[in-house]
Design an enzyme around this catalytic site. Sequence first.
Site, mmCIF file in Angstrom:
data_model
loop_
_atom_site.group_PDB
_atom_site.id
_atom_site.type_symbol
_atom_site.label_atom_id
_atom_site.label_comp_id
_atom_site.label_asym_id
_atom_site.label_seq_id
_atom_site.Cartn_x
_atom_site.Cartn_y
_atom_site.Cartn_z
ATOM 1 N N GLU A 306 0.816 -1.217 0.000
ATOM 2 C CA GLU A 306 0.000 0.000 0.000
ATOM 3 C C GLU A 306 0.851 1.270 0.000
ATOM 4 O O GLU A 306 0.601 2.222 0.731
ATOM 5 C CB GLU A 306 -0.953 -0.010 1.197
ATOM 6 C CG GLU A 306 -1.939 -1.159 1.150
ATOM 7 C CD GLU A 306 -2.910 -1.179 2.316
ATOM 8 O OE1 GLU A 306 -4.049 -1.635 2.120
ATOM 9 O OE2 GLU A 306 -2.522 -0.742 3.425
ATOM 10 N N ASP A 385 -8.963 -8.308 4.195
ATOM 11 C CA ASP A 385 -8.756 -7.119 5.026
ATOM 12 C C ASP A 385 -9.906 -6.931 6.007
ATOM 13 O O ASP A 385 -10.721 -6.009 5.852
ATOM 14 C CB ASP A 385 -8.616 -5.878 4.137
ATOM 15 C CG ASP A 385 -8.097 -4.658 4.895
ATOM 16 O OD1 ASP A 385 -7.610 -4.827 6.019
ATOM 17 O OD2 ASP A 385 -8.184 -3.548 4.349
ATOM 18 N N GLU A 413 -13.354 -1.278 11.568
ATOM 19 C CA GLU A 413 -13.173 -0.606 10.285
ATOM 20 C C GLU A 413 -14.228 -1.013 9.265
ATOM 21 O O GLU A 413 -14.802 -0.155 8.585
ATOM 22 C CB GLU A 413 -11.777 -0.905 9.744
ATOM 23 C CG GLU A 413 -11.500 -0.289 8.387
ATOM 24 C CD GLU A 413 -10.133 -0.655 7.842
ATOM 25 O OE1 GLU A 413 -9.862 -0.318 6.674
ATOM 26 O OE2 GLU A 413 -9.329 -1.285 8.574
#
Length: 839
Positions: A306, A385, A413
């Site tokens: 990332e 994720d 998240e």
Amino acid sequence: MRVQSAICLLALSVLSTVPGVHAETGEAGWLRYAPLPARTAQQYKTIPHRIVVTSQSAVVHSAANELARGLHSMLGENLQIASTLPAEDAFLLGTPAEIRQLVPDWKPPSPIAGEGFSLAKFAVQGHNDWVLAGGTDRGELYGVFHILEQIAQQKPLATDTEAPSSPIRWVNQWDNFDGSIERGYAGRSIFFDAGHVRSDLTRVSEYGRLLASVGLNGATVNNVNSNLHTLDPDMIHELARIADAFRPWGVRMSLAVDLSSPQAVGHLSTFDPLDPGVVAWWRKKVDEIYTAIPDFGGFVIKADSEGRVGPSKYGRTPAQAANTVARALRPHGGVVLYRGFVYNNHLDWNDLKADRARAGYDNFRALDGAFDRNVVIQIKHGPIDFQVREPVSPLFAALRHTNQAIELQITQEYTGQERHMVFLVPMWKVALDTDMRAQNRSTPVSEIVEGKSFHQPLGGFVGVANVGLDANWLHHPMAMANLYGFGKLAWNPELTTAEIVDSWTRLTFGNDPKVVFIVDGLQANSWRVYELYTGPLGIGTLTNILGIHYGPGIESAERNGWGQWFRADSKGIGMDRTVATGTGYIGQYPPQLAKIYESLETCPDSLLLFMHHVPYDYLLHNGKTLVQYVYDSHYEGAALAASYVPRWKTLRGLIDDQRYYETLGLFEYQAGHAVVWRDAVTAWFQHISGIPDKLGRVGHYPNRIEAESMQADGYTTVDVSPWETASGGKAVVCNRSGTCTLSTKLNQPEGNYSIAVRYFDLRTGAAQYDLLLNGKSVAHWTANATLPPAVVDPRLDGSTSTLFNVSDVRIKPGDTLTLRGTPNQGESAPVDYIEIVKQ
């Protein structure tokens, strides 16, 4: 007429008084030490009034004071702390060697592990002492918290011996030096502000106390996307103050670091991990850190992922990079946690063999055995994720000569961002209890990360916590169960969900049977409920992955390089990860588990769309077609979310007003937002599949009045993107400086109704809304809810869509309903629809 809104809830919480229940902010978490009822306290009347310690350790000092504090709060007893045996019953705290100095004929009832403890009665000079022996001072502290937890739950104090499952039991905090927190949903950082460590670290000490109370022994305090100046000398000096605040609670501070630090901080020409100058720089820098922080835990490294640079720049491997840093740490007892989250976020959508899920295994499997003994590979529990459901990563079974730790996400998240109640322990238990069948034998993930399965010296649990300055740490009063549950699982992964949630409820809200029954039931099923109204069958959460990861944004996962694809078209949906026809991902699992996933006959429906591409009319094991299951599950999930409110209301008067109304407001919000999710996902599936809902619910909302269909003065119609996040794909906005209105004539039969207004709440301002019936005010509210994230999102979408509800409104045919919206600071008082339902 009843109004539900943040303003009204605040007013109620101020005005309402319930005898015997006082307001609490939630700051104490599960360490409330609430006074026990007099009759219950009688079972502890023989508890000693003296605490004896001989060590001068700061951790032991914390343990003794915590024991005195807790027993005084719960039982009203004043305990004295001494270093010699008194002529009365006492608690004796020490290591086995220290206990024997006080009581030479004492022997531990069973072996005591390093951070474990033993608690037992022992007769000393005619007195009945409770001997709490810890393998280390941390063990003594953990034993004290065990004693207090038992008493707080009104359980008898009993002989016990416990030890943690593994040496690494850490939290990660993704805090930035400017005070923001990446994926943090409960206020700003408790550690940092404006580029520096905060001057007041009282909150950090309290956090250390909470962590220690559930057996957690480490905290990485900065973002894994590390600031390049983390290892500047001045910053190390500041960071040492955080370590000082943690130290009395046995919590070792660690840091996330960037592998380019030799260049960014040391001004070298390279950060090649095999360059002699780089090797020397790391050794010198680590020596500098340990001079300032003698109990420093080590480094967490995110690299080649990332946008973070890594060893691949120089043709080096993760093992070569990790070992260079680990060798600098080894003389000091430090460790490297190297994240296995390494993948290409520029994958080619057109390549049907491309698969992000393969990345962890593909990048690390060949390196098994190449990492030094103080390196631990930190592996996310799933291969993508932190989605609402994923299979466990196949990498756990592949690294048989390498230390491993499982990375779990406490901060929500992809699971509601602490505005939805989602108790994550059941999800974590599914991962930890998964038997990988490595080497054709039982190898549950929990035993792999403990180091048991493959006989590794290190291993453990890492939880991404991201607590903030909100008084209750994680914004939602129910979310603290996830931090508590993580600690409990890290200590003992064999604990059940029921055991964990029951303890948390009793410690947090008390032992009233009704409270325990309601709260346990709400929490235990909440993950399943959230999954029902969001991402089904292993497809992923279906949130907007290109934005804030909160509301629905279904197609954001498709046709880009991030690799969270589900490859939907008009004929079918799901990733083909089979060996036979797909990406081959399933072949990364050991044969016995791979065989289950490879076949449609044996693949569990819960992971169907993660493993297979199937048509919309595919029959699930429950006999329903895939698409009909999606429709049914989303309506079921939204209905269950709506049930939280009436169930919670039965506890009024049994829970303090502040936490009662704060939780009630969040449940009311969740009930409304679950409908946004329900409508978005079902509408999208019906649109792409062309298959209608057999029950005729999807796309048919007879009680709704679309805002764009009402008589408007000043309001204009706009398209909403993604289209499925607004009813009919449209909303109205007021783009003038004054008030705009929407009005309509009602033809409902006379009776009492609830009126729900779906609008969009943006952070740019605080628009005002007034609901009127025949010109008389029904309700007034302000669009100023603190929705995630802590950034401005100017879009009308599934993340900002919000519901206001007023009930018991008397309506008759011919009445005129009017909604007035007044913009404020760029928030254009947007409206989606009004829904009127007979009560």
